[in-house]
Design a protein around this motif. Structure first.
Motif, mmCIF file in Angstrom:
data_model
loop_
_atom_site.group_PDB
_atom_site.id
_atom_site.type_symbol
_atom_site.label_atom_id
_atom_site.label_comp_id
_atom_site.label_asym_id
_atom_site.label_seq_id
_atom_site.Cartn_x
_atom_site.Cartn_y
_atom_site.Cartn_z
ATOM 1 N N SER A 91 0.807 -1.222 0.000
ATOM 2 C CA SER A 91 0.000 0.000 0.000
ATOM 3 C C SER A 91 0.838 1.268 0.000
ATOM 4 N N GLY A 92 2.104 1.148 0.359
ATOM 5 C CA GLY A 92 2.946 2.324 0.475
ATOM 6 C C GLY A 92 2.752 3.082 1.770
ATOM 7 N N ALA A 93 2.032 2.508 2.721
ATOM 8 C CA ALA A 93 1.797 3.159 4.013
ATOM 9 C C ALA A 93 3.102 3.241 4.799
ATOM 10 N N PRO A 94 3.233 4.252 5.661
ATOM 11 C CA PRO A 94 4.427 4.328 6.504
ATOM 12 C C PRO A 94 4.474 3.145 7.464
ATOM 13 N N LEU A 95 5.669 2.686 7.805
ATOM 14 C CA LEU A 95 5.812 1.525 8.672
ATOM 15 C C LEU A 95 5.924 1.899 10.143
ATOM 16 N N ASN A 96 6.347 3.130 10.428
ATOM 17 C CA ASN A 96 6.460 3.575 11.819
ATOM 18 C C ASN A 96 5.999 5.018 11.902
ATOM 19 N N VAL A 97 4.980 5.266 12.720
ATOM 20 C CA VAL A 97 4.398 6.620 12.787
ATOM 21 C C VAL A 97 4.272 7.099 14.233
ATOM 22 N N LEU A 98 5.122 6.587 15.121
ATOM 23 C CA LEU A 98 5.037 6.952 16.544
ATOM 24 C C LEU A 98 3.605 6.685 17.043
ATOM 25 N N ASP A 99 2.923 7.701 17.611
ATOM 26 C CA ASP A 99 1.567 7.434 18.101
ATOM 27 C C ASP A 99 0.488 8.116 17.256
ATOM 28 N N LEU A 100 0.809 8.444 16.007
ATOM 29 C CA LEU A 100 -0.182 9.048 15.123
ATOM 30 C C LEU A 100 -1.270 8.039 14.761
ATOM 31 N N ALA A 101 -2.444 8.557 14.463
ATOM 32 C CA ALA A 101 -3.547 7.700 14.048
ATOM 33 C C ALA A 101 -3.356 7.258 12.601
ATOM 34 N N THR A 102 -3.647 5.993 12.323
ATOM 35 C CA THR A 102 -3.600 5.469 10.957
ATOM 36 C C THR A 102 -4.769 4.498 10.769
ATOM 37 N N PRO A 103 -5.160 4.207 9.548
ATOM 38 C CA PRO A 103 -6.201 3.199 9.323
ATOM 39 C C PRO A 103 -5.809 1.835 9.887
ATOM 40 N N VAL A 104 -4.537 1.485 9.793
ATOM 41 C CA VAL A 104 -4.070 0.194 10.309
ATOM 42 C C VAL A 104 -4.236 0.143 11.828
ATOM 43 N N LYS A 105 -3.846 1.203 12.485
ATOM 44 C CA LYS A 105 -3.967 1.271 13.941
ATOM 45 C C LYS A 105 -5.428 1.254 14.366
ATOM 46 N N ASP A 106 -6.249 1.986 13.663
ATOM 47 C CA ASP A 106 -7.678 2.029 13.976
ATOM 48 C C ASP A 106 -8.316 0.648 13.859
ATOM 49 N N ALA A 107 -7.940 -0.096 12.823
ATOM 50 C CA ALA A 107 -8.477 -1.446 12.638
ATOM 51 C C ALA A 107 -8.014 -2.366 13.763
ATOM 52 N N PHE A 108 -6.753 -2.227 14.185
ATOM 53 C CA PHE A 108 -6.243 -3.057 15.272
ATOM 54 C C PHE A 108 -7.010 -2.796 16.569
ATOM 55 N N ILE A 109 -7.184 -1.523 16.926
ATOM 56 C CA ILE A 109 -7.881 -1.193 18.173
ATOM 57 C C ILE A 109 -9.325 -1.675 18.119
#
Length: 512
Positions: A91-109
């Motif tokens: 997807s080209g998404a960043p692999l490390n974004v500290l604690d920023l919100a991302t679609p991947v993080k949102d799906a995990f939570i």
């Protein structure tokens, strides 16, 4: 393996690949410190893995009952995990974004919230931290200290809560005065010598006394941390009644209860979270290992009223690991949707039942215990107590009911013996009531021999326990019935081989 003409054994290993593996192992020994743990006990070089199977550089295949110390809920390279990782990479998404919100993080939570105990999910906050379980424990400690304004923690003997700066203070080897360690109930090595419900009741009463006695020397703590099943401590499940009493004691005193689900979580014990066996809802849960789908990830889940919003709390640069979150989402969803926790409960019960037959066959098996697919076999010295006390030598054989093992002056010098061979050879001795609940001395050397014999048979197992005398089984939740049978057969054969080796050593003539 197959037998070649002349009696030689072909283990399927090509000479060239065997040499390559040996070279890698030699370089590892020369370059890495003696602090290596698994590598010293398991001299293999994995090059491929799928499910429960690992292939070494020498071409040999192994059934992996270690599962990354419990981190691989779905085994190695499960298709749903690999697909989730590839999707993020492509997807080209960043692999490390500290604690920023991302679609991947949102799906995990979102998926994590689907699995949490209802009493916690309704008002939970998720705090990401450094990628190891020890980071989560340290973060949880800082969380409850900030929320309560208190500093101490209650932990339990035999605990293992990680290796970072803070967690060892709550682990069994620490001497930090801020940590009060209280008895953890167990049957075989009950600290009160009684075991069962009576032992659990005494452990609970001790905790209540410490928390309620103003002269105990222990001020009201910031929190209590407990493993629902002690893993490194020897695979010891906390009694459900005792854990409910810990919940009540802490709730009555406004002391946050921290459940360490780092190794027990994601279906491992037969419930999605091990606290669910007792119906307990903790205030804080620390999670790692399996929640990252085999990649480094750790989080703290806690009640919203513990969120003080303080800045500078322990976090970590790598708390935004997108690949781990994607792999974790896939793992959590797969375990939930395919009822793998229920599968672990049923299969684990069958494996425990069959393994307990070893305790009837071999005097050196002190206890088989566990919950779900978290199983431990403790090895003991059946004659150790007799030699230490000198009180039964010459009186013949003591039944297992008397000492949870066999003692006697039969010339084996504490060796692991096959009951079928010796049952009719030694006359029975009377039961000694005051020794009825004494455990036999631990046999860490024998456990290590069993581990090596397992490896020779293509089975990878771990060791643990207070005395490193417990062989631990942590197979992936995807283990098949056929693989479970192979694990049990190989382990039983390894115990028999260890027994034969020790018997041969005992019978060998003495040479000065």
């Amino acid at each position: 393996m197959r037998t070649l003409p002349g009696g030689a054994v072909d283990d399927g290993t090509a000479p060239g690949t065997r040499a390559a593996q040996e070279g890698i192992l030699r370089r590892q020994a020369a370059r890495e410190p003696a602090a290596r743990t698994y590598a010293r006990a398991l001299p293999i070089v994995p090059v491929r893995a799928r499910g429960m199977t690992i292939e070494g550089a020498d071409g040999r295949r192994y059934l992996d009952c270690l599962s990354g110390a419990g981190a691989l809920a779905l085994g190695h390279n499960h298709p749903v995990v690999l697909e989730a990782i590839r999707k993020v990479l492509d997807s080209g998404a960043p692999l490390n974004v500290l604690d920023l919100a991302t679609p991947v993080k949102d799906a995990f939570i979102t998926e994590l919230f689907h699995t949490l105990p209802p009493g916690l999910a309704d008002r939970a906050r998720v705090r990401f931290c450094g990628p190891a379980g020890g980071d989560a424990v340290e973060t949880a400690g800082e969380l409850v200290r900030a929320a309560t304004g208190r500093t101490g923690l209650i932990a339990f003997t035999g605990a293992c809560h990680g290796r970072a700066a803070g967690p060892p203070a709550a682990s069994t080897v620490a001497h930090d005065v801020r940590i009060t360690r209280l008895p953890y109930p167990q049957d075989y090595r009950c600290p009160f010598g009684v075991g069962g419900e009576a032992g659990a009741d005494l452990a609970a009463r001790w905790t209540e006394s410490v928390l309620g006695d103003p002269t105990s020397g222990v001020p009201l703590p910031a929190g209590m941390i407990v493993e629902p099943v002690q893993g490194e401590g020897g695979v010891i499940p906390a009694p459900d009644v005792w854990l409910r009493r810990m919940r009540q004691l802490t709730a009555d005193r406004s002391v946050p209860l921290i459940a360490d689900e780092i190794q027990t979580g994601v279906g491992r014990t037969g419930a999605f979270w091990a606290v669910q066996h007792s119906g307990v809802t903790p205030d804080v849960m620390v999670l790692s290992k399996a929640i990252g789908g085999s990649l480094p990830l750790a989080v703290v889940v806690h009640r919203d009223d513990l969120d003080t919003g303080e800045s500078g709390a322990p976090t970590g640069t790598f708390r935004g690991n997108q690949l781990a979150m994607a792999a974790g989402t896939a793992t959590l969803a797969h375990v939930r949707e395919h009822s793998l926790a229920e599968r672990a409960a049923a299969l684990g019960a069958r494996m425990l039942s069959q393994l307990r037959s070893l305790a009837g066959e071999f005097t050196c098996v002190g206890e088989v215990r566990g919950r779900g697919l978290m199983i431990g076999v403790e090895f003991v010295d059946p004659d150790g107590e007799a030699r230490e006390n000198g009180e039964v030598a010459g009186v013949g054989r003591i039944p297992r009911e008397a000492v949870r093992g066999d003692s006697g002056a039969d010339g084996t010098g504490g060796r692991c013996r096959d009951r079928a061979v010796e049952a009719s050879a030694v006359p029975a001795a009377p039961v000694i009531p005051d020794r009825a609940r004494r455990p036999l001395p631990a046999a860490p050397e024998l456990a290590a021999v069993v581990q090596r014999e397992c490896l020779r048979r293509g089975l990878i197992v771990g060791l643990g326990g207070r005395h490193t005398s417990v062989v631990r089984l942590l197979p992936p939740l995807t283990i098949t019935d056929e693989q479970a049978t192979a694990v049990l057969d190989r382990l039983a054969d390894a115990v028999r081989a260890a027994a034969r080796r020790q018997a041969d050593a005992a019978a060998a003539p003495y040479t000065p």
